[in-house]
Design a protein around this motif. Structure first.
Motif, PDB file in Angstrom:
ATOM      1  N   GLU A 512       0.373  -0.751   0.147  1.00 19.85           N
ATOM      2  CA  GLU A 512      -0.276  -0.018  -0.197  1.00 19.85           C
ATOM      3  C   GLU A 512       0.688   0.904   0.276  1.00 19.85           C
ATOM      4  O   GLU A 512       1.979   0.971   0.456  1.00 19.85           O
ATOM      5  N   GLY A 513       0.808   2.632  -0.526  1.00 19.88           N
ATOM      6  CA  GLY A 513       1.123   3.123  -0.596  1.00 19.88           C
ATOM      7  C   GLY A 513       2.246   3.481  -1.840  1.00 19.88           C
ATOM      8  O   GLY A 513       2.626   4.267  -1.914  1.00 19.88           O
ATOM      9  N   THR A 514       2.359   2.935  -3.177  1.00 17.68           N
ATOM     10  CA  THR A 514       3.120   2.846  -3.982  1.00 17.68           C
ATOM     11  C   THR A 514       2.135   2.615  -4.493  1.00 17.68           C
ATOM     12  O   THR A 514       1.032   2.839  -5.590  1.00 17.68           O
ATOM     13  N   GLU A 515       2.612   3.574  -6.284  1.00 16.51           N
ATOM     14  CA  GLU A 515       2.467   3.728  -7.311  1.00 16.51           C
ATOM     15  C   GLU A 515       2.131   2.734  -7.823  1.00 16.51           C
ATOM     16  O   GLU A 515       2.211   1.444  -7.894  1.00 16.51           O
ATOM     17  N   LYS A 516       0.934   2.892  -8.275  1.00 15.14           N
ATOM     18  CA  LYS A 516      -0.101   1.380  -8.957  1.00 15.14           C
ATOM     19  C   LYS A 516       0.705   0.400 -10.315  1.00 15.14           C
ATOM     20  O   LYS A 516       0.465  -0.147 -10.213  1.00 15.14           O
ATOM     21  N   GLU A 517       1.191   1.197 -10.806  1.00 20.58           N
ATOM     22  CA  GLU A 517       2.477   0.801 -11.599  1.00 20.58           C
ATOM     23  C   GLU A 517       3.249  -0.144 -11.958  1.00 20.58           C
ATOM     24  O   GLU A 517       4.229  -0.338 -12.534  1.00 20.58           O
ATOM     25  N   PHE A 518       4.011   0.274  -9.944  1.00 16.25           N
ATOM     26  CA  PHE A 518       4.955   0.414 -10.032  1.00 16.25           C
ATOM     27  C   PHE A 518       5.210  -1.043  -9.452  1.00 16.25           C
ATOM     28  O   PHE A 518       4.283  -1.962  -9.020  1.00 16.25           O
ATOM     29  N   ASP A 519       6.559  -1.623  -9.873  1.00 12.43           N
ATOM     30  CA  ASP A 519       6.608  -3.165  -9.887  1.00 12.43           C
ATOM     31  C   ASP A 519       7.841  -3.910  -9.336  1.00 12.43           C
ATOM     32  O   ASP A 519       9.277  -3.371  -9.958  1.00 12.43           O
ATOM     33  N   PRO A 520       7.536  -3.558  -7.814  1.00 11.13           N
ATOM     34  CA  PRO A 520       8.989  -3.827  -7.377  1.00 11.13           C
ATOM     35  C   PRO A 520      10.212  -5.447  -7.891  1.00 11.13           C
ATOM     36  O   PRO A 520      11.277  -4.780  -8.660  1.00 11.13           O
ATOM     37  N   ALA A 521       9.135  -5.806  -8.099  1.00 13.81           N
ATOM     38  CA  ALA A 521       9.957  -7.180  -8.703  1.00 13.81           C
ATOM     39  C   ALA A 521      10.789  -6.936 -10.195  1.00 13.81           C
ATOM     40  O   ALA A 521      11.360  -7.641 -10.626  1.00 13.81           O
ATOM     41  N   ARG A 522       9.782  -6.315 -11.344  1.00  9.51           N
ATOM     42  CA  ARG A 522      10.473  -6.470 -12.923  1.00  9.51           C
ATOM     43  C   ARG A 522      11.787  -5.267 -12.833  1.00  9.51           C
ATOM     44  O   ARG A 522      12.744  -5.579 -13.171  1.00  9.51           O
ATOM     45  N   GLN A 523      11.886  -4.044 -11.349  1.00 11.89           N
ATOM     46  CA  GLN A 523      13.106  -3.552 -11.106  1.00 11.89           C
ATOM     47  C   GLN A 523      14.109  -3.918 -11.447  1.00 11.89           C
ATOM     48  O   GLN A 523      14.768  -3.697 -11.082  1.00 11.89           O
ATOM     49  N   ALA A 524      13.522  -4.377  -9.361  1.00 10.08           N
ATOM     50  CA  ALA A 524      15.060  -5.964  -9.096  1.00 10.08           C
ATOM     51  C   ALA A 524      15.425  -6.824 -10.326  1.00 10.08           C
ATOM     52  O   ALA A 524      16.692  -6.560 -10.706  1.00 10.08           O
ATOM     53  N   GLN A 525      14.782  -7.168 -11.321  1.00 11.88           N
ATOM     54  CA  GLN A 525      15.073  -8.469 -11.446  1.00 11.88           C
ATOM     55  C   GLN A 525      16.114  -8.066 -12.667  1.00 11.88           C
ATOM     56  O   GLN A 525      16.552  -8.063 -13.335  1.00 11.88           O
TER      57      GLN A 525
END
Length: 645
Positions: A512-525
């Motif tokens: 919660e509290g992050t932008e809807k389009e943000f994908d932490p897994a994709r960014q880290a990968q």
């Protein structure tokens, strides 16, 4: 995926791990999704055991045990995986499909245990029926004389074993084969010389056989055992069922009603079987566990009658050691419900020695202990019948602290009139003090004992220091998870969030509290795969497993990993303290870049120190050194440096 696999996955989704674990461990809220408590798998005084409500797994930061709800039940109950599935299904009231087993041997063992439980269910009903019949008149009179009303008799499912050695056998033969009855612990038998020879022959064949087929062939070549060979182990006895934690009868204690010397011991217990290990069972725990949790302490007595009398008097948090000296396994079992206990064993010489042995085990498991000593000649059962429950309640409130009891015992055995008696008293107490795990507590006890025995505390402290040196002799090696940086932990969390995104739907956020389009897994990968920043790190194998898995699994804890990787992942996920945002993930990536740059700079500097280095290669290394130093001076990397710690 098979139907059995589908059932297990469905059951896992329905089984709230917080509720299941809460049946065994007293849990307290410790964050948005975490619950904590004392670990049931090792002794501890400060809670290091955590349960993650959302991800549905547990992890202990003390001993490293972790897993899902099936793993927990399997470990805590000491049962096979299929049996853990069955037990959880029973707790939830979910009908069971036919389970598959990993091997024929595992299937046989599980089938035998389930069948033995059925045998004991039938035996309990048989003994209860015999108590109601005319032949049970003496048993009913005995129970009445011990102050047990019909309600108490019914609650504890007390029964009567008739004098005939064949009634129970003939009743159970209608449903169970003789081999199973032999394994139940309810029967004895006398073999003829021919049968003894056959049994010996089979034992030798079994020991030398390399597969089940050879043993089965040996069985087919033997003559069947005589049908009349077995007879009831318990005859003319009042029968007390011994139950497991779920309240299922797994063994019996039989109290003889005969005065004949040939009748055997006053109390006769079932032998150990596939479902009964006396060192792992506490009598009445099935009835007492909720009261122990609520009152936050237990009352430990020696025998079944003592336990039943105390329970009937209204003290429902009472349990007994069930026909055996108190064991370490029983201490661990009791500690799952409360670490506070009042020990009330018989005050005679044998009872006092048993109390001291029990206290020693409880001390090592870091219990807070009090000792209730009744008047000479009174056990708990007789005390309550003669003086009433109010008197027992008063005695309970006035129970002694553990070491006060031991000091009084030492002073009684070795009156401190001279130096020789003081030495004997100290030597008597030192082994008990040595068992105390906490050094600060040992120091406090040393001061208290020195004051009560009139001994110079410095002398006693020196003796304690010598006695307790073994506790600090071994150094603890730093665990793999302690060597992992904060940046690695953030990226492990980001990679693990891939399964949350898959379950939640495309484009949804894992926090919660992050932008809807943000994908932490994709960014880290992207960062880890393109720059291979994980190479050489302590978490490299775990990150590789997470990168390889992607979103293929809905349960990140089920990924194939080493034991160290599994514990590291559990530790990281259980310690989610902040939301994953683009800034935190990018900061972790920059921190790993800084680590990589520093590592490469060290390699370059070592290269420049090599003798006979060609000029062209030296210039290339110097240029790379300048580039790396400039990169390390980047303000963004400097800010990220703290994340690498």
């Amino acid at each position: 995926m098979t139907s059995s696999d589908n059932f297990k996955e469905t059951l896992k989704q329905q089984a709230d791990i917080v509720r299941i674990v809460g049946d065994y461990v007293k849990l307290k809220k410790a964050g948005a999704q975490n619950f904590s408590g004392l670990c049931p798998f090792h002794a501890e005084k400060t809670a290091s055991f955590s349960v993650h409500a959302t991800r549905q797994f547990f992890h202990c930061f003390g001993c490293g045990e972790s897993g899902d709800v099936f793993t927990f039940v399997q470990k805590v109950e000491n049962i096979t995986f299929p049996e853990a599935v069955r037990l959880i299904a029973q707790k939830l009231g979910v009908p069971m499909p036919k389970l598959s087993f990993s091997s024929p041997a595992e299937a046989r063992d599980a089938q035998v245990r389930m069948a033995l439980q059925d045998v004991h269910v039938r035996a309990v009903a048989f003994f209860q029926e015999c108590l109601r019949r005319e032949e049970g008149a003496n048993a009913r009179e005995y129970l009445k004389g011990r102050g047990l009303d019909p309600e108490t008799v019914a609650r504890f499912r007390i029964g009567y074993a008739p004098e005939s050695g064949f009634q129970l056998r003939d009743t159970l033969r209608r449903e169970f084969d003789e081999e199973l009855l032999r394994e139940s612990g309810l029967f004895s038998w006398k073999e003829s010389a021919q049968q003894s020879a056959l049994s010996s022959q089979r034992l030798q064949i079994t020991r030398s056989a390399r597969d089940d087929n050879a043993v089965e062939e040996a069985d087919r070549n033997q003559e069947p055992k005589a049908a009349a060979a077995i007879y009831s182990r318990f005859r003319n006895r009042v029968m007390f069922p011994i139950c497991n934690e779920q309240g299922k009868a797994i063994a019996f204690t039989g109290r003889t009603l005969s005065t004949d010397e040939k009748a055997g011991p006053k109390y006769l217990n079932s032998p150990e079987t596939a479902i009964y290990s006396k060192s792992r069972v506490l009598f009445n725990l099935d009835n007492a566990k909720e009261a122990i949790r609520k009152l936050e302490y237990s009352i430990l007595v020696e025998g079944q009658m003592d336990c039943i009398s105390v329970y009937a008097a209204g003290f429902h948090n009472v349990i007994a050691s069930s026909g055996t000296a108190f064991t370490e396994l029983q201490a661990k079992l009791l500690g799952r419900f409360s670490k506070n206990v009042v020990v009330n064993f018989d005050p005679d010489t044998a009872g006092a020695r048993a109390t001291e042995r029990t206290l020693g085990l409880l001390v090592e498991e870091e219990f807070t202990i009090r000792v209730l000593t009744l008047e000479t000649g009174f056990d708990p059962d007789l005390f309550i019948r003669r003086k009433g429950k109010d008197a027992y309640g008063s005695a309970l409130k006035n129970s002694q602290r553990y070491f006060d009891y031991l000091i009084d015992r030492a002073r009684a055995q070795f009156p401190v009139r001279n130096s020789e008696s003081k030495v004997k008293a100290v030597n008597h107490l030192l082994p008990h003090i040595q068992r105390v795990p906490n050094r600060i507590v040992r120091d406090e006890l040393a001061l208290e004992i020195s004051q009560k025995l009139g001994i110079d505390s410095a002398v006693l402290r020196q003796e304690l220091k010598h006695a307790a040196t073994t506790r600090s002799a071994s150094a603890v090696k730093a665990s793999a998870e302690a060597q992992v940086t904060g940046a690695e932990r953030v990226l492990i969390r980001a990679l693990a969030s891939a399964t949350e995104i898959q379950v939640g739907g495309a484009g949804s956020s894992a926090r919660e509290g992050t932008e809807k389009e943000f994908d932490p897994a994709r960014q880290a990968q992207y960062a880890l795969q393109s720059e291979r920043l994980y190479e050489g790190l302590g978490s490299q194998s775990l990150m590789e497993a997470l990168l390889e898995a992607g979103t293929e699994t809905a349960d990140v804890m089920a990924l194939p990993k080493t034991e160290d990787d599994r514990r590291l992942l559990a530790s990281v996920l259980m310690s989610e303290e902040e939301d994953l945002t683009p800034e935190t993930v990018e900061g972790a990536v920059r921190a790993l870049r800084r680590i990589c740059y520093r590592r490469r700079l060290e390699e370059v500097q070592r290269g420049l120190q090599r003798a006979g280095l060609p000029l062209e290669e030296r210039q290339a290394l110097l240029q790379e050194k300048v580039r790396l130093k400039r990169a390390l001076m980047d303000p963004g990397l400097a800010d990220a440096g703290s994340k690498a710690s």
